[in-house]
Design an enzyme around this catalytic site. Structure first.
Site, PDB file in Angstrom:
ATOM      1  N   ASP A  25       0.863  -1.143  -0.051  1.00 52.63           N
ATOM      2  CA  ASP A  25      -0.199   0.058   0.225  1.00 52.63           C
ATOM      3  C   ASP A  25       0.656   1.270   0.015  1.00 52.63           C
ATOM      4  O   ASP A  25       1.938   1.342   0.502  1.00 52.63           O
ATOM      5  CB  ASP A  25      -1.008  -0.016   1.041  1.00 52.63           C
TER       6      ASP A  25
ATOM      7  N   GLU B 272      -0.064  -1.179   5.716  1.00 54.74           N
ATOM      8  CA  GLU B 272       1.254  -0.907   6.425  1.00 54.74           C
ATOM      9  C   GLU B 272       0.952   0.732   6.933  1.00 54.74           C
ATOM     10  O   GLU B 272       1.342   1.017   7.954  1.00 54.74           O
ATOM     11  CB  GLU B 272       2.756  -0.918   5.927  1.00 54.74           C
TER      12      GLU B 272
HETATM   13 ZN   LIG Z   1       6.565   2.274   3.977  1.00 55.38          ZN
END
Ligand SMILES: [Zn+2]
Length: 372
Positions: free
Chosen positions: A78, A139
């Site tokens: 992401d 994340e």
């Molecule tokens: Zn990162």
């Protein structure tokens, strides 16, 4: 060997695939195809359902050419906003965004490096241990993919996360962080007709924050008040302010002390203004990470860099990443710099040669791991 133009081509393709957090479906599919074409068995865990995203974490098993302990290679799929419609601009060795979005080198540089290393091993007929590739989701929104990663799908107990800037640096220490969510309650009153009946939540919040130690607290600790919202109208004494902030430290005791200090500032300010009160909610964002230089993974990284005649140093980073969670969940992982620069800004850029250098160290580590 690492093929710089192939690595660059894949990176340019990946940054053009939109993959904001929870919307990693398209890139996950592309990466599954990439790894399957290299002989890996690819699975997705159920983290996607848990975080209401398009896909789970990608876990791929690349068979080894030798019977050695498996190595984990991990990066996140992401990217942050503004991250849709990325148009990479090439300028010699440098790739940057066109200034309207981030580049997404955080963390597609890591993803591309991992893919290139697997390809270099497989197509180059190199000796390598079994490789577990993990490409996580979400994340950037609280390390959610790593938190929900199905550990039973992993064979490796140690490895590398590719999610930091400086090439030639391996991050072995990272702070833990607490998130503070604070509501200050006051008492509303007409500001012109009956101000003495009101208790200003804005005033209480202001006094609390003015009394607070913020910014860099010491070499290991930082603190910040990041957002503030409150008040209803200029002629109403404010009865409600919502503030969010954080404290970070490499040292758990200092993290606790700073968090407690912030809580106390709010409580003391409220105590000075009868009729007001505060609710301070503290959540652990992530725990600190500390991996010693004499661990097996660090010995491998140092040896891999030395084999190439390139110095590498271990260092502490200021933020948390998937490695914090994975270490906490029983793995031994460190975070290798990929060359991503000015991340989380629309000025983000990277030098392809830095990505190549990180990939070469990784390939060297894989070959050394095959002999262990
Ligand atoms: Zn990162």
């Amino acid at each position: 060997m690492i093929d710089a133009s192939r690595l660059k081509r894949l990176f340019l393709e990946l940054v053009r695939i939109d993959s904001l957090s929870r919307r990693e479906g398209r890139i996950a599919k592309r990466l599954a195809g990439e790894l399957e074409s290299l002989g890996a068995a690819v699975r997705f865990d159920d983290a996607g359902a848990k975080v209401k995203g398009e896909t789970g974490n990608l876990v791929a098993h690349v068979p080894g050419t030798v019977d050695a302990p498996p190595l984990l290679l991990c990066a996140h799929m992401d990217t942050v906003e503004p991250g849709e419609g990325v148009k990479p601009v090439e300028d010699g060795d440098v790739i940057r965004s066109d200034g309207t979005t981030v580049l997404g080198g955080d963390d597609k540089s890591g993803v591309a490096i991992v893919c290139e290393c697997v390809r270099a091993c497989r197509e180059g007929g190199l000796r390598h241990p079994p490789i577990d590739v993990v490409f996580t989701i979400c994340e950037e929104v609280g390390l959610l993919g790593a938190r929900h990663l199905d550990m039973s799908l992993l064979r490796a107990r140690r490895g590398l996360v590719f999610d930091s800037d400086a090439p030639g640096v391996v991050f072995t220490r990272a702070p833990g962080a607490n998130h503070l969510d604070v509501v200050v309650h006051g008492r509303a009153a007409h500001a012109g007709m009956a101000p003495e009946r009101g208790v200003s939540a804005i005033r209480v919040a202001a006094e609390a924050i003015a009394a607070m130690r913020l910014g860099r607290i010491d070499a290991e600790t930082t603190a910040n008040m990041g957002t503030i919202q409150g008040g209803r109208a200029v002629n109403i004494i404010s009865d409600h302010v919502h503030i969010r902030g954080e404290a970070r430290s490499h040292d758990p005791a200092r993290l606790a002390a700073q968090t407690e200090h912030m809580r106390r500032c709010f409580e003391e300010a409220a105590a000075r203004h009868p009729g007001s009160s505060v609710d301070v909610d503290v959540q652990t964002s992530y725990e600190p990470m500390i991996v010693a230089d004499d661990t097996a993974i660090m010995k491998l990284v140092f040896a891999a860099a030395e084999r190439l005649g390139r110095p590498i140093t271990s260092a502490a980073m200021g933020g948390g990443c998937d490695a914090n969670i994975l270490n906490r969940r029983g793995l031994e992982v460190v975070n290798l710099g990929t060359g991503m620069r000015d991340i989380h800004t629309t000025n983000e850029w990277l030098a392809v040669s830095d990505m190549v250098a990180a990939a070469e160290v990784t390939l060297s580590a894989l070959q050394l791991a095959a002999d262990s």
